[in-house]
Design a protein around this motif. Structure first.
Motif, PDB file in Angstrom:
ATOM      1  N   PHE A   1      21.772   4.339 -19.878  1.00 45.58           N
ATOM      2  CA  PHE A   1      22.438   4.576 -21.157  1.00 45.58           C
ATOM      3  C   PHE A   1      22.687   3.261 -21.889  1.00 45.58           C
ATOM      4  O   PHE A   1      22.921   2.228 -21.255  1.00 45.58           O
ATOM      5  CB  PHE A   1      23.785   5.278 -20.923  1.00 45.58           C
ATOM      6  CG  PHE A   1      23.675   6.571 -20.179  1.00 45.58           C
ATOM      7  CD1 PHE A   1      23.396   7.757 -20.843  1.00 45.58           C
ATOM      8  CD2 PHE A   1      23.848   6.612 -18.800  1.00 45.58           C
ATOM      9  CE1 PHE A   1      23.287   8.952 -20.153  1.00 45.58           C
ATOM     10  CE2 PHE A   1      23.749   7.808 -18.100  1.00 45.58           C
ATOM     11  CZ  PHE A   1      23.469   8.979 -18.776  1.00 45.58           C
TER      12      PHE A   1
ATOM     13  N   GLU B   1      19.858   8.892 -23.656  1.00 49.13           N
ATOM     14  CA  GLU B   1      19.679   8.818 -22.203  1.00 49.13           C
ATOM     15  C   GLU B   1      18.201   8.648 -21.887  1.00 49.13           C
ATOM     16  O   GLU B   1      17.356   9.387 -22.406  1.00 49.13           O
ATOM     17  CB  GLU B   1      20.205  10.086 -21.530  1.00 49.13           C
ATOM     18  CG  GLU B   1      19.946  10.142 -20.022  1.00 49.13           C
ATOM     19  CD  GLU B   1      20.426  11.433 -19.373  1.00 49.13           C
ATOM     20  OE1 GLU B   1      20.125  11.646 -18.185  1.00 49.13           O
ATOM     21  OE2 GLU B   1      21.094  12.235 -20.065  1.00 49.13           O
TER      22      GLU B   1
ATOM     23  N   ASN C   1      21.300  20.471 -13.905  1.00 47.57           N
ATOM     24  CA  ASN C   1      22.312  19.711 -14.634  1.00 47.57           C
ATOM     25  C   ASN C   1      22.479  20.478 -15.933  1.00 47.57           C
ATOM     26  O   ASN C   1      21.621  20.411 -16.818  1.00 47.57           O
ATOM     27  CB  ASN C   1      21.829  18.278 -14.895  1.00 47.57           C
ATOM     28  CG  ASN C   1      22.889  17.413 -15.556  1.00 47.57           C
ATOM     29  OD1 ASN C   1      24.012  17.840 -15.789  1.00 47.57           O
ATOM     30  ND2 ASN C   1      22.527  16.184 -15.869  1.00 47.57           N
TER      31      ASN C   1
ATOM     32  N   SER D   1      29.910  18.629 -21.117  1.00 43.66           N
ATOM     33  CA  SER D   1      29.154  19.702 -20.475  1.00 43.66           C
ATOM     34  C   SER D   1      29.509  21.019 -21.150  1.00 43.66           C
ATOM     35  O   SER D   1      30.678  21.415 -21.177  1.00 43.66           O
ATOM     36  CB  SER D   1      29.473  19.760 -18.981  1.00 43.66           C
ATOM     37  OG  SER D   1      28.685  20.745 -18.334  1.00 43.66           O
TER      38      SER D   1
ATOM     39  N   THR E   1      29.534   3.716 -14.868  1.00 39.51           N
ATOM     40  CA  THR E   1      29.945   3.455 -16.246  1.00 39.51           C
ATOM     41  C   THR E   1      31.162   2.530 -16.207  1.00 39.51           C
ATOM     42  O   THR E   1      31.603   2.106 -15.137  1.00 39.51           O
ATOM     43  CB  THR E   1      30.313   4.756 -16.976  1.00 39.51           C
ATOM     44  OG1 THR E   1      31.532   5.292 -16.425  1.00 39.51           O
ATOM     45  CG2 THR E   1      29.209   5.801 -16.815  1.00 39.51           C
TER      46      THR E   1
ATOM     47  N   HIS F   1      24.308  19.752 -21.821  1.00 36.14           N
ATOM     48  CA  HIS F   1      25.406  18.833 -22.106  1.00 36.14           C
ATOM     49  C   HIS F   1      24.952  17.832 -23.161  1.00 36.14           C
ATOM     50  O   HIS F   1      23.784  17.815 -23.555  1.00 36.14           O
ATOM     51  CB  HIS F   1      25.840  18.093 -20.828  1.00 36.14           C
ATOM     52  CG  HIS F   1      24.766  17.245 -20.218  1.00 36.14           C
ATOM     53  ND1 HIS F   1      23.731  17.772 -19.461  1.00 36.14           N
ATOM     54  CD2 HIS F   1      24.533  15.897 -20.249  1.00 36.14           C
ATOM     55  CE1 HIS F   1      22.929  16.808 -19.059  1.00 36.14           C
ATOM     56  NE2 HIS F   1      23.383  15.647 -19.536  1.00 36.14           N
ATOM     57  N   THR F   2      25.874  17.007 -23.622  1.00 35.09           N
ATOM     58  CA  THR F   2      25.544  15.946 -24.563  1.00 35.09           C
ATOM     59  C   THR F   2      26.215  14.644 -24.129  1.00 35.09           C
ATOM     60  O   THR F   2      27.189  14.665 -23.371  1.00 35.09           O
ATOM     61  CB  THR F   2      26.023  16.261 -25.998  1.00 35.09           C
ATOM     62  OG1 THR F   2      27.457  16.205 -26.046  1.00 35.09           O
ATOM     63  CG2 THR F   2      25.563  17.632 -26.443  1.00 35.09           C
ATOM     64  N   HIS F   3      25.684  13.534 -24.634  1.00 42.96           N
ATOM     65  CA  HIS F   3      26.313  12.223 -24.490  1.00 42.96           C
ATOM     66  C   HIS F   3      26.594  11.714 -25.907  1.00 42.96           C
ATOM     67  O   HIS F   3      25.663  11.298 -26.613  1.00 42.96           O
ATOM     68  CB  HIS F   3      25.401  11.253 -23.731  1.00 42.96           C
ATOM     69  CG  HIS F   3      25.027  11.727 -22.366  1.00 42.96           C
ATOM     70  ND1 HIS F   3      25.940  11.875 -21.339  1.00 42.96           N
ATOM     71  CD2 HIS F   3      23.827  12.113 -21.861  1.00 42.96           C
ATOM     72  CE1 HIS F   3      25.319  12.318 -20.262  1.00 42.96           C
ATOM     73  NE2 HIS F   3      24.053  12.484 -20.543  1.00 42.96           N
TER      74      HIS F   3
ATOM     75  N   THR G   1      30.268  12.404 -21.479  1.00 41.51           N
ATOM     76  CA  THR G   1      29.513  13.617 -21.162  1.00 41.51           C
ATOM     77  C   THR G   1      30.330  14.834 -21.580  1.00 41.51           C
ATOM     78  O   THR G   1      31.478  14.973 -21.175  1.00 41.51           O
ATOM     79  CB  THR G   1      29.191  13.719 -19.666  1.00 41.51           C
ATOM     80  OG1 THR G   1      28.403  12.592 -19.263  1.00 41.51           O
ATOM     81  CG2 THR G   1      28.413  14.994 -19.365  1.00 41.51           C
TER      82      THR G   1
ATOM     83  N   LYS H   1      27.907   8.015 -10.953  1.00 36.87           N
ATOM     84  CA  LYS H   1      27.896   7.212 -12.175  1.00 36.87           C
ATOM     85  C   LYS H   1      28.299   5.760 -11.942  1.00 36.87           C
ATOM     86  O   LYS H   1      29.092   5.454 -11.058  1.00 36.87           O
ATOM     87  CB  LYS H   1      28.844   7.834 -13.212  1.00 36.87           C
ATOM     88  CG  LYS H   1      28.493   9.255 -13.603  1.00 36.87           C
ATOM     89  CD  LYS H   1      29.497   9.814 -14.596  1.00 36.87           C
ATOM     90  CE  LYS H   1      29.172  11.254 -14.986  1.00 36.87           C
ATOM     91  NZ  LYS H   1      30.144  11.779 -15.963  1.00 36.87           N
TER      92      LYS H   1
END
Length: 208
Positions: free
Chosen positions: A161, A105, A95, A170, A70, A98-100, A168, A68
């Protein structure tokens, strides 16, 4: 002089709080060109350079790995509303869902192929198989995944992003290893405690 009623005042403040909440739901616009380093630090080109992605171009991991860039890894991103990651998928790896919570994305496949998908708030499933050069967008906050179904070849993708810190969540470790009791999980998934404990064992990393 007339004063607004208690009901009107309450609705007014509720409206103001709602607007404030919406405004805070994405990265705020900066009021300076960029946020500087700690007091006394010299600001130059190095301040805006991140070399942490180099390993993703020289080494390939045995398991799925996101590298990453970020705000946490690259502080110069603070206030810029952008970040990215290099995602590496050895053959047959995933992967997980999951969510952001703070950004959509945008995924670009640069090698191999990927099966991808997301679920919207009506529980409709959208999926696609991506090849090199294909783009796919995962809407903000929705559960999604990527899977390299090829048993013999690896895959790599670049994720972009619209937030310096998209976050994230998960689902497997969040649901099964965050402290929710086995009894609650068994009831939620309509199974028994033994199955829940078996899932937890599978999600527990081996001791080194």
């Amino acid at each position: 002089m007339a004063f607004p009623s208690t009901k009107s005042t309450t609705l007014f403040f509720f409206f103001i709080l709602t607007i404030f909440s919406i405004a805070k739901s994405s990265d705020p616009d900066p009021i300076v060109d960029f946020f500087s380093s700690p007091l006394g630090a010299i600001i130059n080109g190095s301040s805006f350079t991140f070399t942490g992605l180099r390993s993703a171009f020289t080494d390939f991991p045995p398991n799925f790995k996101p590298t990453k860039a970020t705000f946490s890894e690259f502080p110069a991103l603070l206030g810029q509303s952008v970040s990215m990651a290099i995602l590496q998928y050895p053959a047959g790896t995933i992967n997980p869902p999951h969510t952001h919570p703070r950004s959509a994305e945008l995924l670009l496949v640069v090698s191999g192929s990927l099966q991808v998908g997301f679920i919207d708030t009506t529980n409709q499933f959208f999926n696609q198989t991506l090849q090199v050069g294909d783009l796919f967008v995962f809407p903000k906050g929705l559960v999604h995944f990527q899977f390299n179904a090829d048993p013999g070849n690896s895959a790599t993708a670049i994720a972009a992003f619209a937030s310096a810190n998209p976050g994230t969540v998960s689902l497997p470790p969040t649901v099964f290893t965050s402290g929710i009791s086995d009894e609650v999980l068994a009831e939620a998934f309509k199974t028994d405690v033994a199955v829940i404990r078996s899932i937890k064992v599978g999600l527990t990393p081996p001791k080194s």
